[in-house]
Structures are given as structure tokens and as C-alpha cells.
Scaffold this motif. Structure first.
Motif, short mmCIF file in Angstrom:
data_model
loop_
_atom_site.label_atom_id
_atom_site.label_comp_id
_atom_site.label_asym_id
_atom_site.label_seq_id
_atom_site.Cartn_x
_atom_site.Cartn_y
_atom_site.Cartn_z
N VAL A 104 0.86 -1.18 0.00
CA VAL A 104 0.00 0.00 0.00
C VAL A 104 0.90 1.24 0.00
CG1 VAL A 104 -1.83 1.25 1.21
CG2 VAL A 104 -1.78 -1.26 1.26
N PHE A 105 0.76 2.04 -1.04
CA PHE A 105 1.51 3.29 -1.18
C PHE A 105 0.60 4.42 -0.72
CE2 PHE A 105 2.78 7.08 -3.45
CZ PHE A 105 4.15 7.01 -3.54
N VAL A 106 1.00 5.12 0.34
CA VAL A 106 0.17 6.18 0.92
C VAL A 106 0.90 7.51 0.76
CG1 VAL A 106 -0.95 7.03 3.01
CG2 VAL A 106 -0.78 4.57 2.60
N GLU A 107 0.18 8.50 0.27
CA GLU A 107 0.74 9.83 0.04
C GLU A 107 -0.08 10.87 0.80
OE1 GLU A 107 1.57 12.79 -3.79
OE2 GLU A 107 0.35 11.00 -4.05
N HIS B 105 -1.67 -0.98 -4.08
CA HIS B 105 -2.83 -0.15 -3.73
C HIS B 105 -2.32 1.27 -3.55
CE1 HIS B 105 -5.72 -3.36 -3.18
NE2 HIS B 105 -4.84 -4.02 -2.44
N TRP B 106 -2.95 2.23 -4.22
CA TRP B 106 -2.54 3.63 -4.17
C TRP B 106 -3.54 4.42 -3.33
CZ3 TRP B 106 2.12 4.28 -6.29
CH2 TRP B 106 2.55 3.33 -7.21
N LEU C 213 4.80 13.66 2.01
CA LEU C 213 5.26 12.44 2.66
C LEU C 213 4.61 11.24 1.98
CD1 LEU C 213 5.99 11.73 6.23
CD2 LEU C 213 4.13 10.38 5.27
N VAL C 214 5.41 10.23 1.70
CA VAL C 214 4.88 8.98 1.16
C VAL C 214 5.39 7.84 2.03
CG1 VAL C 214 4.67 9.80 -1.22
CG2 VAL C 214 6.76 8.67 -0.50
N SER C 215 4.56 6.83 2.18
CA SER C 215 4.92 5.68 2.98
C SER C 215 4.39 4.42 2.31
CB SER C 215 4.34 5.82 4.39
OG SER C 215 4.88 4.87 5.26
N ILE C 216 5.13 3.35 2.43
CA ILE C 216 4.73 2.07 1.87
C ILE C 216 4.44 1.13 3.03
CG2 ILE C 216 5.40 0.14 0.39
CD1 ILE C 216 7.42 2.23 -0.88
N GLY D 215 0.12 -3.93 8.85
CA GLY D 215 -0.13 -2.51 9.12
C GLY D 215 1.13 -1.74 9.42
N VAL D 216 2.28 -2.33 9.12
CA VAL D 216 3.57 -1.71 9.40
C VAL D 216 4.06 -0.94 8.17
CG1 VAL D 216 6.01 -2.20 9.91
CG2 VAL D 216 4.21 -3.44 11.10
N SER D 217 4.56 0.27 8.42
CA SER D 217 5.18 1.05 7.35
C SER D 217 6.57 0.48 7.09
CB SER D 217 5.28 2.52 7.77
OG SER D 217 6.01 3.25 6.82
N VAL D 218 6.81 0.09 5.85
CA VAL D 218 8.08 -0.49 5.44
C VAL D 218 9.11 0.62 5.21
CG1 VAL D 218 9.23 -1.89 3.70
CG2 VAL D 218 6.90 -2.41 4.37
N SER D 219 8.66 1.69 4.55
CA SER D 219 9.53 2.83 4.24
C SER D 219 8.69 4.09 4.21
CB SER D 219 10.19 2.67 2.86
OG SER D 219 11.07 1.59 2.85
N THR D 220 9.31 5.18 4.65
CA THR D 220 8.65 6.48 4.61
C THR D 220 9.65 7.48 4.04
OG1 THR D 220 7.26 5.96 6.50
CG2 THR D 220 7.52 8.28 5.98
N PHE D 221 9.17 8.32 3.14
CA PHE D 221 10.00 9.32 2.50
C PHE D 221 9.29 10.67 2.55
CE2 PHE D 221 10.38 5.25 0.40
CZ PHE D 221 11.74 5.01 0.44
N ARG D 222 10.07 11.73 2.63
CA ARG D 222 9.49 13.07 2.58
C ARG D 222 10.39 13.94 1.73
NH1 ARG D 222 8.22 17.62 6.78
NH2 ARG D 222 6.58 18.64 5.59
#
Length: 112
Positions: free
Chosen positions: A27-30, A58-59, A95-98, A104-111
């Protein structure tokens, strides 16, 4: 670049599963706002990822451009099992997080 669909998380770090509609794919969350310059900067990269990964991911975009869109995004985050993430990061546009949907764990987060 590693395909998003190949990301795996160690289940030992489980939080809680995301909504059933998000299961089966990363799941890619922005966190996005139309007025955010950094959001506009990363937009081409996100579009390229969407083209590359297509239906393998999933976007999810939480729009916080104004009060009304932020309220809708908060409700959607609740439905998807992402309320804690949204509440913690709602003011961090670009911010984006996968996420691994099973844990339900964020694998990576970028900003940007």
C-alpha cells in the motif's frame, strides 16, 4: 529500483492489519496538498511509479489541501485502518509511505 510489489515485512513487527480492501498488495500512501511545492516536485516520480507498478500496488492519497478535503481524508484513513498514520502525519505534506497491509507496518517512509 526495487519493485514495490516485492517488498516484504517481518511479521514479528506487527501493528494491526489494514482494511480488507487493501490486502494482497503493498500500500503506497501519500499525504498531498495542492498548495504544497514539494508535492508538485515529487508528482512526476509518483506518476512514474504508478505507471510502472500499476495494479500491483494499492494507491492511497490523503488530500489535506483544505479543511473539507482533510476531513474526508481523515474519514477514509479511519476506514482503511490508517487513522493513526494519518493523524500523526497529516501536516507533513509530500510524505509517502509504503505499508505491508497484513501487518499494518510502514516499510519505508520518504518526505521531499
Amino acid at each position: 529500483m526495487v519493485p514495490l510489489a516485492s517488498i516484504v515485512v517481518n511479521p514479528a513487527h506487527a501493528a494491526s492489519p489494514l482494511a480488507p480492501s487493501l490486502q494482497g498488495k503493498p500500500v503506497f500512501v501519500e499525504i498531498y496538498a495542492s498548495w504544497c511545492p514539494a508535492c508538485q516536485t515529487i508528482k512526476p516520480a509518483v506518476q512514474t511509479l504508478r505507471k510502472q507498478e500499476g495494479n500491483n500496488v494499492h494507491w492511497v492519497r490523503f488530500d489535506v489541501s483544505n479543511t473539507a478535503s482533510a476531513k474526508k481524508s481523515a474519514a477514509r484513513a479511519q476506514e482503511l485502518g490508517l487513522a493513526d498514520f494519518f493523524n500523526k502525519h497529516r501536516s507533513q505534506t509530500s510524505l509517502v509511505s509504503i505499508f505491508n497491509p497484513e501487518t499494518g507496518v510502514s516499510v519505508s517512509t520518504f518526505r521531499a
